[in-house]
Design a protein around this motif. Structure first.
Motif, short mmCIF file in Angstrom:
data_model
loop_
_atom_site.label_atom_id
_atom_site.label_comp_id
_atom_site.label_asym_id
_atom_site.label_seq_id
_atom_site.Cartn_x
_atom_site.Cartn_y
_atom_site.Cartn_z
N CYS A 233 5.35 42.06 67.20
CA CYS A 233 4.52 41.62 65.71
C CYS A 233 3.06 41.70 66.16
CB CYS A 233 4.99 41.34 65.09
SG CYS A 233 4.43 40.91 63.46
N VAL B 160 9.22 36.78 69.42
CA VAL B 160 8.81 37.24 68.32
C VAL B 160 7.00 37.53 69.31
CG1 VAL B 160 6.67 37.80 66.23
CG2 VAL B 160 8.57 36.34 66.40
N ILE C 264 10.71 37.98 59.58
CA ILE C 264 11.01 37.63 61.41
C ILE C 264 11.53 35.64 60.85
CG2 ILE C 264 9.68 36.55 62.86
CD1 ILE C 264 7.80 38.89 62.33
#
Ligand SMILES: *Cc1c(COP(=O)(O)O)cnc(C)c1O
Length: 351
Positions: A153, A182, A167
């Protein structure tokens, strides 16, 4: 037992870390079998005859300031690629545990799993909703054997952000069950704040940052894992001793100056402006059927005839990334945003 020790491979929890020679300033080092003289033209600060600080403390402290996190929640690695590898090796038992990935996405998560012999659970992004995260499907497919959930991301190669609330919700749901990793390699080019600030509240969240993209230091091979301090201590056991070379420590500690951070902001603004211009120009081309919005320094575009686009770029001695093997992208190419002159040459080749 802590959740980290419960989740990690028992062999790794049981390991005693290699004890590198102690590294203090101002002492005579007769403990590491180093040569006491410098090579004749060695102008480094510490001398390359000496092993570097095994904990890379100066660089770790500087990166902790840059990323605004505590130094004990940060591990400096040889690129975020090494951090991905360390996570998989520490948490996934070969043949038993899995990583969950959301394709089309960065290829290294699958490769690292393959090297370790971990299985891969694949939950595609929702292509017709701008490659958004299919949280429901991730929840359903995240069984007990999934130890790591990799979310990129902004995502490579599609360029979009994933929902922050989705998330964080996943991190909450998977508490003590799996680590939500992430990968924020491109976050500086987006309007989004890093999730690293949330690690205190969501200890099962881990964030990957890199100096390879917006910072313009790909050649230094420096990436950072930001995670719960216990995860960091565990990975320190398996990272190669003295992983970060002294020349890189010295160069990058100096480079990450206030001036660099100001230049970084200017470069990001330049990339964003050029990204908009390139996107609009690409969308006008007869061979291009779609150009996706991007929060990164690249654009993903679909072509009527991608092979022709590749060959015309090649004739102009320009390389773009062929991503046609990614699921759902059989007509797509990925184009890094270059200088205005470079982008003009590409557009010319494709007009
Ligand atoms: C480029 C990139 C990285 C950076 O890897 P480094 O090893 O730090 O150079 C990480 N993740 C993604 C998704 C990338 O595209």
């Amino acid at each position: 037992m802590s959740w980290v020790r419960q989740l990690a491979r028992p062999e790794i929890v049981a390991l005693t870390a290699f004890e590198p020679a102690s590294w203090e300033a101002g002492v005579t080092r007769l403990n590491a079998n180093e040569l006491p003289w410098r090579a004749s033209e060695d102008e480094s600060l510490a001398g390359l005859n000496r092993y570097p600080d095994p904990l890379a403390r100066a660089l770790t402290a500087r990166l902790a300031e840059v990323y605004r996190v505590a130094a004990d929640s940060l591990l400096v690695c040889r690129g975020s690629d090494e951090a991905i590898d360390l996570l998989v090796r520490a948490f996934c038992r070969a043949g038993e545990d899995s990583v969950l990935i959301c394709p089309p996405t960065y290829g290294l998560y699958r490769l690292a799993a393959g090297i370790q012999g971990a299985k891969v659970v694949s939950v595609p992004l929702i292509a017709d909703q701008g490659f958004s995260l299919d949280s429901q499907a991730v929840l359903e497919r995240c069984t007990g054997e999934v130890k790591l959930v990799f979310l990129c991301c902004p995502n490579n190669p599609t360029g979009n952000l994933l929902s922050e609330s989705a998330i964080l919700q996943l991190a909450d749901t998977f508490a003590h069950r799996a680590i939500v990793v992430v990968d924020e390699a491109y976050i500086e080019f987006s309007q989004r704040e890093s999730l690293a600030a949330h690690i205190g509240r969501y200890p099962q969240l881990a964030v990957l940052r890199t100096l390879s993209k917006a910072h313009g230091l790909a050649g230094a091979r420096l990436g950072t894992l930001i995670a719960d301090p216990e995860v960091i201590r565990l990975l320190r056991k398996i990272i190669a001793p003295y992983a970060i070379p002294q020349l890189i420590v010295e160069a990058v500690t100096t480079l990450l100056s206030p001036l660099h951070l100001r230049t970084l902001q200017r470069r990001i603004a330049q990339v964003r402006a050029e990204r908009t211009r390139l996107r609009e120009a690409l969308a006008e081309l007869a061979n291009v059927t779609e150009v996706f919005l991007s929060e990164t320094n690249f654009l993903l575009a679909r072509f009527k005839d991608p092979a022709a686009a590749l060959s015309r770029a090649g004739d102009a001695r320009i390389r773009v990334r062929d991503v046609r093997t990614y699921p759902g992208l059989s007509d797509a190419l990925r184009i890094s945003v270059g200088t205005p002159g470079e982008n003009d040459r590409l557009l010319e080749a494709w007009t």
